[in-house]
Design an enzyme around this catalytic site. Structure first.
Site, PDB file in Angstrom:
ATOM      1  CG  ASP A   1     -14.154  -6.257  -4.907  1.00 31.88           C
ATOM      2  OD1 ASP A   1     -14.741  -5.673  -3.981  1.00 31.88           O
ATOM      3  OD2 ASP A   1     -13.185  -7.027  -4.715  1.00 31.88           O
TER       4      ASP A   1
ATOM      5  CG  ASP B   1     -12.668  -8.923   1.440  1.00 37.45           C
ATOM      6  OD1 ASP B   1     -13.694  -8.383   0.978  1.00 37.45           O
ATOM      7  OD2 ASP B   1     -11.648  -9.160   0.761  1.00 37.45           O
TER       8      ASP B   1
END
Ligand SMILES: *[C@@H]1O[C@H](CO)[C@@H](O)[C@H](O)[C@H]1NC(C)=O
Length: 382
Positions: free
Chosen positions: A147, A204
């Site tokens: 991430d 996301d």
């Protein structure tokens, strides 16, 4: 300029690929904890989900990775600076879970972050790339998602640090699917294929139809950058999470299939509705997603409320998804010429949603009353 960057820079001229780890030949298929469970994860959930992947028949149709997302780790590294899993929620450790996956014919993956902390505030990998890569290999990981939180202080260059981790993973000698999750900020489709096996193209996904549309729109005109070994990643599936209608769930899966997106399930397999499970197990759509040797599908027509996506498949057939973005039903007409077929008459037109076949269809197809947010998905053979 550090060494990994220089290597990539030179590789552009030698046309060598920088990542050459032998995985991600087709888009990855599996499960990830984040979309449904966020930080509410533990060992029992991991075991029961892996068991469900098998008993529900998902592993039989290609879903192989079980991946833990954020929050599996303890809040501190150990005295040697190594990552450790949370001792309460994962008392047996990640090596135990990866062994469990392998014993059951599955693969096992986890999550970390390039920055100083993970998005949820656990220890990040920054300053520990080589050490963490070795830990992942020692634990038998087959997939790592990296991430991009907490990367502004110090300011990290994604092209450099993801390449550094790629090289660290390579040095371990273990084949690990490398999932770049940089949210599409630095056009990762331009450098992703040299660096990882997939790269997120946007922020996301959220559990809503609008978010599904936004995520897939980001894939327009970038299909050519993806292919064997490296994939555009519009994020994980929301099918089975209760926020989409049945038609929207079918459309979500059709769009992810035709664009060769990773098919990573993100719902609770212990309570998945039958209708959602049926969509995830649509082997005709999965075959389009997993087609070997062809570039991913792209959008060939985008005029609200209609979108058309096509993918030329390796057997010469063409997959097509027609999407109605309107809140009302829509009539549509397509021609074979428009979707890139050279013949006037299609000998076989397979409906991948209805599982019906039409033969000898001349010129094109007319459909009346395609429902709101629904798709027609065909595979056409000349
Ligand atoms: C490491 O990189 C080399 C050179 O690209 C490649 O041949 C090899 O397969 C890679 N190994 C792993 C485990 O990724």
């Amino acid at each position: 300029m550090n060494k990994p960057y220089l290597f990539c820079f030179l590789a552009i001229f030698s046309t060598a690929l920088c990542i050459n780890n032998g995985v991600g030949i087709t888009p990855p298929m599996g499960f990830n904890t984040w979309n449904h469970f966020a930080c509410d994860i533990d060992e029992n959930l991991a075991i029961s989900t892996m068991d469900k992947m098998i008993s529900l028949g998902l592993s039989d149709v290609g879903y192989e990775y079980f991946n833990l997302d954020d929050c599996w780790m303890a809040s501190e590294r150990n005295a040697k600076g190594e990552l450790v899993s949370d001792s309460k929620r994962f008392p047996s450790g990640l090596k135990y879970l990866s062994d469990y996956a392998h014993k059951n014919g599955l693969k096992f993956g986890a999550y970390e972050c390039m920055g100083t902390e993970t998005c949820q505030g656990y220890p990040g990998s920054y300053g520990h790339y080589a050490q963490d890569a070795q830990t992942f290999a020692d634990w038998g990981l087959d997939y790592i998602k990296m991430d991009w939180c907490h990367t502004s202080d110090p300011e990290l260059n994604p092209r450099l640090v993801y390449a550094e981790l790629r090289d660290a993973l390579n040095k371990t000698g273990r084949q690990i699917f490398f999932s770049i999750c940089e949210w599409g900020e630095d056009s990762p489709y331009l450098w992703g294929k040299k660096t990882g096996n997939s790269w997120r193209t946007f922020l996301d996904i959220q559990c809503s139809w609008v978010s599904v549309e936004v995520c897939v729109d980001r894939l327009m005109e970038i299909s050519k950058y993806a292919g064997e070994g490296g994939w555009n990643d519009p994020d994980m599936l929301e099918i089975g999470n209760g926020c989409l209608s049945h038609d929207e769930e079918v459309s979500h899966f059709a769009l992810w299939s035709i664009t060769a997106a990773p098919l990573i399930i993100g719902c609770d397999l212990n309570s998945i509705p039958d209708s959602s499970l049926e969509i995830l197990k649509n082997t005709e759509m999965i075959a389009v997603n997993q087609d070997k040797g062809s570039v991913p599908g792209d959008c060939i027509y985008d005029l609200y409320p209609k979108q058309i996506w096509t993918r030329k498949l390796s057997d010469g057939s063409v997959a097509v998804v027609i999407l109605n973005k309107n809140i009302f039903s829509l009539d549509f007409e397509i021609t074979w010429e428009q979707i890139g077929l050279s013949c006037k008459t299609v000998s076989k037109l397979r409906d991948l949603v209805e599982h019906t076949t039409h033969t000898n269809v001349a010129n094109g197809w007319t459909e009346n009353g395609l429902k709101s947010h629904a798709v027609k998905m065909f595979r056409a053979y000349c």
